[in-house]
Write a protein that holds these residues in place. Structure first.
Motif, PDB file in Angstrom:
ATOM      1  N   PHE A 285      39.404  30.983  21.267  1.00 29.64           N
ATOM      2  CA  PHE A 285      39.334  31.669  19.986  1.00 29.64           C
ATOM      3  C   PHE A 285      37.989  32.361  19.929  1.00 29.64           C
ATOM      4  O   PHE A 285      36.943  31.726  19.940  1.00 29.64           O
ATOM      5  N   VAL A 286      38.008  33.682  19.956  1.00 26.77           N
ATOM      6  CA  VAL A 286      36.801  34.485  19.813  1.00 26.77           C
ATOM      7  C   VAL A 286      36.988  35.242  18.504  1.00 26.77           C
ATOM      8  O   VAL A 286      37.778  36.177  18.437  1.00 26.77           O
ATOM      9  N   SER A 287      36.304  34.788  17.485  1.00 25.94           N
ATOM     10  CA  SER A 287      36.531  35.257  16.122  1.00 25.94           C
ATOM     11  C   SER A 287      36.597  36.771  16.063  1.00 25.94           C
ATOM     12  O   SER A 287      35.724  37.455  16.604  1.00 25.94           O
ATOM     13  N   PRO A 288      37.611  37.331  15.485  1.00 23.44           N
ATOM     14  CA  PRO A 288      38.726  36.715  14.769  1.00 23.44           C
ATOM     15  C   PRO A 288      40.031  36.713  15.580  1.00 23.44           C
ATOM     16  O   PRO A 288      41.110  36.884  15.016  1.00 23.44           O
ATOM     17  N   HIS A 289      39.968  36.553  16.904  1.00 21.12           N
ATOM     18  CA  HIS A 289      41.163  36.676  17.737  1.00 21.12           C
ATOM     19  C   HIS A 289      41.365  35.473  18.656  1.00 21.12           C
ATOM     20  O   HIS A 289      40.390  34.905  19.172  1.00 21.12           O
ATOM     21  N   TRP A 290      42.629  35.126  18.905  1.00 24.11           N
ATOM     22  CA  TRP A 290      42.988  34.223  19.986  1.00 24.11           C
ATOM     23  C   TRP A 290      43.197  35.093  21.212  1.00 24.11           C
ATOM     24  O   TRP A 290      43.893  36.109  21.154  1.00 24.11           O
ATOM     25  N   ILE A 291      42.540  34.736  22.316  1.00 24.95           N
ATOM     26  CA  ILE A 291      42.677  35.528  23.542  1.00 24.95           C
ATOM     27  C   ILE A 291      43.087  34.632  24.699  1.00 24.95           C
ATOM     28  O   ILE A 291      42.827  33.426  24.702  1.00 24.95           O
ATOM     29  N   CYS A 292      43.730  35.236  25.670  1.00 24.37           N
ATOM     30  CA  CYS A 292      44.110  34.544  26.894  1.00 24.37           C
ATOM     31  C   CYS A 292      43.648  35.412  28.059  1.00 24.37           C
ATOM     32  O   CYS A 292      44.010  36.597  28.129  1.00 24.37           O
ATOM     33  N   ARG A 293      42.837  34.822  28.926  1.00 26.92           N
ATOM     34  CA  ARG A 293      42.296  35.545  30.078  1.00 26.92           C
ATOM     35  C   ARG A 293      42.548  34.750  31.348  1.00 26.92           C
ATOM     36  O   ARG A 293      42.591  33.524  31.313  1.00 26.92           O
ATOM     37  N   ALA A 294      42.666  35.461  32.451  1.00 31.86           N
ATOM     38  CA  ALA A 294      42.951  34.816  33.734  1.00 31.86           C
ATOM     39  C   ALA A 294      41.943  35.247  34.782  1.00 31.86           C
ATOM     40  O   ALA A 294      41.473  36.383  34.782  1.00 31.86           O
ATOM     41  N   GLY A 295      41.630  34.322  35.692  1.00 31.72           N
ATOM     42  CA  GLY A 295      40.808  34.632  36.856  1.00 31.72           C
ATOM     43  C   GLY A 295      39.328  34.442  36.637  1.00 31.72           C
ATOM     44  O   GLY A 295      38.841  34.386  35.509  1.00 31.72           O
ATOM     45  N   ASP A 296      38.645  34.333  37.743  1.00 28.99           N
ATOM     46  CA  ASP A 296      37.186  34.285  37.818  1.00 28.99           C
ATOM     47  C   ASP A 296      36.794  35.217  38.955  1.00 28.99           C
ATOM     48  O   ASP A 296      36.674  34.792  40.104  1.00 28.99           O
ATOM     49  N   PHE A 297      36.634  36.505  38.648  1.00 33.07           N
ATOM     50  CA  PHE A 297      36.360  37.491  39.679  1.00 33.07           C
ATOM     51  C   PHE A 297      34.906  37.932  39.607  1.00 33.07           C
ATOM     52  O   PHE A 297      34.418  38.312  38.554  1.00 33.07           O
ATOM     53  N   ARG A 298      34.239  37.919  40.749  1.00 31.64           N
ATOM     54  CA  ARG A 298      32.833  38.351  40.785  1.00 31.64           C
ATOM     55  C   ARG A 298      32.710  39.863  40.726  1.00 31.64           C
ATOM     56  O   ARG A 298      31.750  40.385  40.181  1.00 31.64           O
ATOM     57  N   THR A 299      33.679  40.568  41.324  1.00 31.64           N
ATOM     58  CA  THR A 299      33.590  42.029  41.364  1.00 31.64           C
ATOM     59  C   THR A 299      34.785  42.666  40.675  1.00 31.64           C
ATOM     60  O   THR A 299      35.853  42.060  40.547  1.00 31.64           O
ATOM     61  N   TYR A 300      34.592  43.908  40.277  1.00 31.27           N
ATOM     62  CA  TYR A 300      35.669  44.668  39.642  1.00 31.27           C
ATOM     63  C   TYR A 300      36.817  44.883  40.623  1.00 31.27           C
ATOM     64  O   TYR A 300      37.987  44.855  40.247  1.00 31.27           O
ATOM     65  N   GLU A 301      36.492  45.073  41.891  1.00 36.33           N
ATOM     66  CA  GLU A 301      37.508  45.314  42.908  1.00 36.33           C
ATOM     67  C   GLU A 301      38.448  44.108  43.051  1.00 36.33           C
ATOM     68  O   GLU A 301      39.664  44.266  43.156  1.00 36.33           O
ATOM     69  N   GLU A 302      37.886  42.894  43.049  1.00 38.18           N
ATOM     70  CA  GLU A 302      38.714  41.681  43.113  1.00 38.18           C
ATOM     71  C   GLU A 302      39.646  41.616  41.905  1.00 38.18           C
ATOM     72  O   GLU A 302      40.837  41.324  42.039  1.00 38.18           O
ATOM     73  N   ALA A 303      39.095  41.873  40.734  1.00 37.98           N
ATOM     74  CA  ALA A 303      39.889  41.825  39.504  1.00 37.98           C
ATOM     75  C   ALA A 303      40.977  42.885  39.538  1.00 37.98           C
ATOM     76  O   ALA A 303      42.115  42.636  39.116  1.00 37.98           O
ATOM     77  N   ASN A 304      40.659  44.058  40.050  1.00 39.05           N
ATOM     78  CA  ASN A 304      41.619  45.154  40.084  1.00 39.05           C
ATOM     79  C   ASN A 304      42.802  44.843  41.002  1.00 39.05           C
ATOM     80  O   ASN A 304      43.940  45.228  40.711  1.00 39.05           O
ATOM     81  N   GLU A 305      42.555  44.122  42.108  1.00 41.22           N
ATOM     82  CA  GLU A 305      43.651  43.717  42.996  1.00 41.22           C
ATOM     83  C   GLU A 305      44.674  42.883  42.240  1.00 41.22           C
ATOM     84  O   GLU A 305      45.875  43.128  42.315  1.00 41.22           O
ATOM     85  N   TYR A 306      44.199  41.881  41.507  1.00 39.33           N
ATOM     86  CA  TYR A 306      45.098  41.035  40.731  1.00 39.33           C
ATOM     87  C   TYR A 306      45.692  41.801  39.549  1.00 39.33           C
ATOM     88  O   TYR A 306      46.843  41.586  39.189  1.00 39.33           O
TER      89      TYR A 306
END
Length: 179
Positions: free
Chosen positions: A134-155
């Motif tokens: 809960f990050v006021s004022p929203h409930w959020i759902c996030r996935a992954g632990d990526f060090r770089t943008y490129e890693e995140a972009n693959e997923y």
């Protein structure tokens, strides 16, 4: 009223010897068919404390279910017969990226929807850690632990191709890494 208290006390006293027969670490290590086994690495003093022994003997126990320690503590290794991700070393928070799959409002409905999305991510991408906050004022759902943008972009491409996460975006975040 005193009779009820007497019987409650008697019931507790009669069950205590049964509970004392097995150590807690033995109980949680007990494996069942089709399940992984639990390995706990701990010192004798911790084992004695957990098992309620003042100066009893106890051996370090080994486990295989993933248990993450606090920041700076070593993580436990998963067994090869489970689907748990293996993480070793010191846990550290660094700047990185996560894939945000849901952002809802601050109602109970938003919380439930975030939990549903969490389960959907776990079902499709079991190898990724999933975080619901809960990050006021929203409930959020996030996935992954990526060090770089490129890693995140693959997923992210895999998320988009699945068609199950139309709201998915890559966001900057503090991520957990293991040294």
């Amino acid at each position: 009223m005193k009779i009820k208290q007497y019987f409650a006390l008697l019931a507790v006293m009669l069950t205590m010897p049964c509970l004392a027969q097995r150590k807690y670490t033995e109980v949680i290590q007990q494996s069942s068919q089709g399940e992984g086994t639990l390995v706990i690495h701990q010192s004798k003093s911790i084992s004695d404390l957990v098992n309620g022994e003042a100066s009893g003997r106890s051996n370090p126990v080994e486990t295989t279910n993933q248990v993450e320690g606090g920041a700076g503590s070593p993580a436990v290794v998963a067994s090869p017969d489970t689907s748990t991700v293996v993480r070793m070393g010191q846990r550290t928070l660094v700047n990185g990226y996560r894939i945000q799959v849901f952002s809802g409002d601050n109602t109970r409905k938003g919380k439930v929807e975030a939990a549903v999305m969490r389960q959907k991510v776990k079902n499709l991408f079991g190898d990724l850690p999933v975080y619901t906050h809960f990050v006021s004022p929203h409930w959020i759902c996030r996935a992954g632990d990526f060090r770089t943008y490129e890693e995140a972009n693959e997923y992210f491409k895999r998320f988009r191709d699945s068609g199950a996460f139309p709201e998915a975006v890559i966001v900057r975040s503090k991520v957990t890494v293991y040294d």
